[in-house]
Write an enzyme that holds these catalytic residues in place. Structure first.
Site, PDB file in Angstrom:
ATOM      1  N   VAL A   1       0.838  -1.207   0.000  1.00 22.69           N
ATOM      2  CA  VAL A   1       0.000   0.000   0.000  1.00 22.69           C
ATOM      3  C   VAL A   1       0.874   1.258   0.000  1.00 22.69           C
ATOM      4  CG1 VAL A   1      -1.683   1.332   1.347  1.00 22.69           C
ATOM      5  CG2 VAL A   1      -1.993  -1.140   1.040  1.00 22.69           C
ATOM      6  N   GLY A   2       1.899   1.272   0.841  1.00 25.14           N
ATOM      7  CA  GLY A   2       2.766   2.451   0.917  1.00 25.14           C
ATOM      8  C   GLY A   2       3.457   2.722  -0.418  1.00 25.14           C
TER       9      GLY A   2
ATOM     10  N   TYR B   1      13.406   8.359  10.222  1.00 23.87           N
ATOM     11  CA  TYR B   1      12.385   9.356  10.560  1.00 23.87           C
ATOM     12  C   TYR B   1      12.875  10.790  10.423  1.00 23.87           C
ATOM     13  CZ  TYR B   1       9.394   5.566  11.954  1.00 23.87           C
ATOM     14  OH  TYR B   1       8.604   4.453  11.919  1.00 23.87           O
TER      15      TYR B   1
ATOM     16  N   GLN C   1      -0.903 -10.901   9.967  1.00 20.58           N
ATOM     17  CA  GLN C   1      -1.582 -11.781  10.928  1.00 20.58           C
ATOM     18  C   GLN C   1      -0.766 -13.061  11.117  1.00 20.58           C
ATOM     19  OE1 GLN C   1      -5.657 -11.884   9.861  1.00 20.58           O
ATOM     20  NE2 GLN C   1      -6.326 -12.604  11.863  1.00 20.58           N
TER      21      GLN C   1
ATOM     22  N   ASP D   1     -14.150   2.870  -1.728  1.00 26.83           N
ATOM     23  CA  ASP D   1     -15.492   2.285  -1.919  1.00 26.83           C
ATOM     24  C   ASP D   1     -16.360   3.261  -2.720  1.00 26.83           C
ATOM     25  OD1 ASP D   1     -15.214   0.144   0.588  1.00 26.83           O
ATOM     26  OD2 ASP D   1     -14.298   2.083   0.942  1.00 26.83           O
ATOM     27  N   THR D   2     -16.198   4.548  -2.426  1.00 27.14           N
ATOM     28  CA  THR D   2     -16.940   5.573  -3.158  1.00 27.14           C
ATOM     29  C   THR D   2     -16.530   5.573  -4.625  1.00 27.14           C
ATOM     30  OG1 THR D   2     -17.318   6.934  -1.206  1.00 27.14           O
ATOM     31  CG2 THR D   2     -17.265   8.088  -3.316  1.00 27.14           C
TER      32      THR D   2
ATOM     33  N   ARG E   1     -15.402   3.016  -6.288  1.00 24.14           N
ATOM     34  CA  ARG E   1     -15.971   1.797  -6.890  1.00 24.14           C
ATOM     35  C   ARG E   1     -17.463   1.997  -7.175  1.00 24.14           C
ATOM     36  NH1 ARG E   1     -12.991  -1.757  -2.263  1.00 24.14           N
ATOM     37  NH2 ARG E   1     -11.051  -2.216  -3.390  1.00 24.14           N
TER      38      ARG E   1
ATOM     39  N   HIS F   1     -15.232   1.567   6.596  1.00 18.69           N
ATOM     40  CA  HIS F   1     -14.596   0.984   5.411  1.00 18.69           C
ATOM     41  C   HIS F   1     -14.579  -0.517   5.683  1.00 18.69           C
ATOM     42  CE1 HIS F   1     -11.935   0.001   2.180  1.00 18.69           C
ATOM     43  NE2 HIS F   1     -10.965  -0.365   2.984  1.00 18.69           N
TER      44      HIS F   1
HETATM   45  P1  ADP Z   1       0.087  -3.646   3.055  1.00 14.92           P
HETATM   46  O1  ADP Z   1      -0.431  -4.624   2.050  1.00 14.92           O
HETATM   47  O2  ADP Z   1      -0.966  -3.144   4.002  1.00 14.92           O
HETATM   48  O3  ADP Z   1       0.918  -2.563   2.469  1.00 14.92           O
HETATM   49  P2  ADP Z   1       2.590  -4.834   3.875  1.00 14.92           P
HETATM   50  O4  ADP Z   1       2.853  -5.946   4.846  1.00 14.92           O
HETATM   51  O5  ADP Z   1       2.940  -5.014   2.426  1.00 14.92           O
HETATM   52  O6  ADP Z   1       1.038  -4.509   4.036  1.00 14.92           O
HETATM   53  O7  ADP Z   1       3.284  -3.489   4.383  1.00 14.92           O
HETATM   54  C1  ADP Z   1       3.395  -3.109   5.697  1.00 14.92           C
HETATM   55  C2  ADP Z   1       4.785  -2.531   5.892  1.00 14.92           C
HETATM   56  O8  ADP Z   1       4.884  -1.946   7.195  1.00 14.92           O
HETATM   57  C3  ADP Z   1       5.889  -3.574   5.773  1.00 14.92           C
HETATM   58  O9  ADP Z   1       6.802  -3.190   4.765  1.00 14.92           O
HETATM   59  C4  ADP Z   1       6.548  -3.563   7.159  1.00 14.92           C
HETATM   60  O10 ADP Z   1       7.940  -3.763   7.100  1.00 14.92           O
HETATM   61  C5  ADP Z   1       6.206  -2.157   7.646  1.00 14.92           C
HETATM   62  N1  ADP Z   1       6.307  -2.008   9.107  1.00 14.92           N
HETATM   63  C6  ADP Z   1       5.908  -2.874  10.074  1.00 14.92           C
HETATM   64  N2  ADP Z   1       6.194  -2.381  11.303  1.00 14.92           N
HETATM   65  C7  ADP Z   1       6.804  -1.180  11.118  1.00 14.92           C
HETATM   66  C8  ADP Z   1       7.345  -0.180  11.981  1.00 14.92           C
HETATM   67  N3  ADP Z   1       7.316  -0.330  13.314  1.00 14.92           N
HETATM   68  N4  ADP Z   1       7.895   0.911  11.433  1.00 14.92           N
HETATM   69  C9  ADP Z   1       7.926   1.067  10.094  1.00 14.92           C
HETATM   70  N5  ADP Z   1       7.437   0.174   9.222  1.00 14.92           N
HETATM   71  C10 ADP Z   1       6.872  -0.930   9.708  1.00 14.92           C
END
Ligand code: ADP
Length: 310
Positions: free
Chosen positions: A11-12, A62, A79, A145-146, A148, A172
């Site tokens: 997602v990021g 950061y 999970q 959702d909106t 879609r 959501h």
């Molecule tokens: P999504 O599909 O929601 O993007 P992912 O598992 O692909 O889920 O992405 C979640 C990201 O968040 C992972 O890259 C993971 O390394 C990161 N993450 C988890 N914990 C932390 C944290 N404490 N600080 C920064 N990033 C984190």
């Protein structure tokens, strides 16, 4: 304008890619607790930039989020086998509290844009942990959702999604409310327009669209494990509205004082978004059944947030 993204997973990174392509920032900083992942995503997205808008892609810690105008929170943990939803939620809330402390220390003026699910609960967690005003902690909520909903109505009526004015409100998730009663094709109700052009929105047509919206994530997850492109573009849309002080009306989640009898719950309503975040909320026209469904959605979220937010 600098945009930060904490969590460089699917997602990021999709958000970073969409922001780069749509031209939503002059600088995007990717952060992750796996630094090599943030670096790789930033480098990959940077290679799309020559085909789009000028933008610098950076990855780091950061400290590099200093002066960011918006920080997207897309971090989370997967999970564990057999783990309950509530336990996962608790662990993700802990991740968020740690991350928010670090973000706030370097970017105290940043609007926080929450993407991680369950997004309404995580928005409340973020609000409490950050101490920011509610309008500066925005969850992506039902923006997708909106989108879609507007797409499927537009397809049915043979008009552009952009010309369909309709919203999905509330959670959501499963209890979200598709607002049919005030949905419009241009200025005409979708019901009138559909009947007039020989494409009536019958019970069956509405049920098909409802399923298309409400079950979309389940279908996509069944096919590819997760969803990211749509939400990435939705996040980029919110960033644009903030960057350009657009005052755009978008469905997204913030802490809401009252939804019927339910008080202080984060959920989606149509919000006016500009440079300072959510400036105001529109009171949607709902029929009695929709108002009841929205209140029910608020109750479900209120119960789900108990024990996690705080
Ligand atoms: P999504 O599909 O929601 O993007 P992912 O598992 O692909 O889920 O992405 C979640 C990201 O968040 C992972 O890259 C993971 O390394 C990161 N993450 C988890 N914990 C932390 C944290 N404490 N600080 C920064 N990033 C984190």
């Amino acid at each position: 304008m600098r945009i930060g993204i904490v969590g460089s997973g699917m997602v990021g990174s999709a958000a970073g890619y969409a922001i780069a392509l749509l031209g939503g920032a002059s600088e995007i900083v990717m952060v992750d607790h796996k630094p090599e992942l943030a670096r790789a995503q930033a480098e990959d997205i940077a290679h799309a930039v020559p085909f789009a808008h000028p933008c610098r892609l950076l990855a780091g810690d950061y400290a590099m989020l200093e002066d960011a105008v918006v920080v997207i929170l897309a971090c989370g943990v997967p999970q564990r086998p057999g783990e309950s939803r509530l336990s996962l939620l608790g662990r993700n809330a802990d991740v968020f509290r740690e991350v928010i402390g670090q973000v706030r220390a370097v970017a105290p003026g940043a609007i926080l844009l929450v993407a991680s699910n369950p997004v309404d609960i995580m928005t409340e967690v973020t609000l409490t942990a950050s101490g920011l005003a509610p309008g500066r902690v925005i969850g992506s909520g039902t923006i997708l959702d909106t989108a879609r909903f507007r797409t499927l109505i537009g397809e049915h009526l043979g008009i552009a999604a952009q010309s369909v004015h309709a919203h999905v409100l509330g959670e959501h998730g499963d209890s979200e409310v598709l607002v049919w009663s005030s949905a419009r094709a241009g200025t005409e109700t979708v019901a009138h327009f559909g009947t007039r052009i020989g494409q009536p929105l019958t019970e069956a047509a509405r049920a098909r669209i409802d399923d298309g919206v409400r079950r979309a994530a389940y279908r996509i997850i069944a096919g590819k494990g997760a969803t990211w492109f749509g939400i990435g573009a939705g996040l980029a849309r919110i960033v644009q509205a903030i960057r350009d002080d657009q005052r755009a009306v978008l469905s997204c989640s913030i802490l809401t004082e009252a939804v019927g009898s339910v008080r202080n719950v984060a959920l989606s309503l149509p919000r006016v978004i500009g440079r300072e975040g959510v400036l105001t909320t529109l009171a949607p026209d709902l029929d009695a059944a929709e108002a009841r469904a929205l209140e029910r959605s608020a109750e479900i979220l209120r119960d789900a947030a108990k024990g996690v937010v705080g």
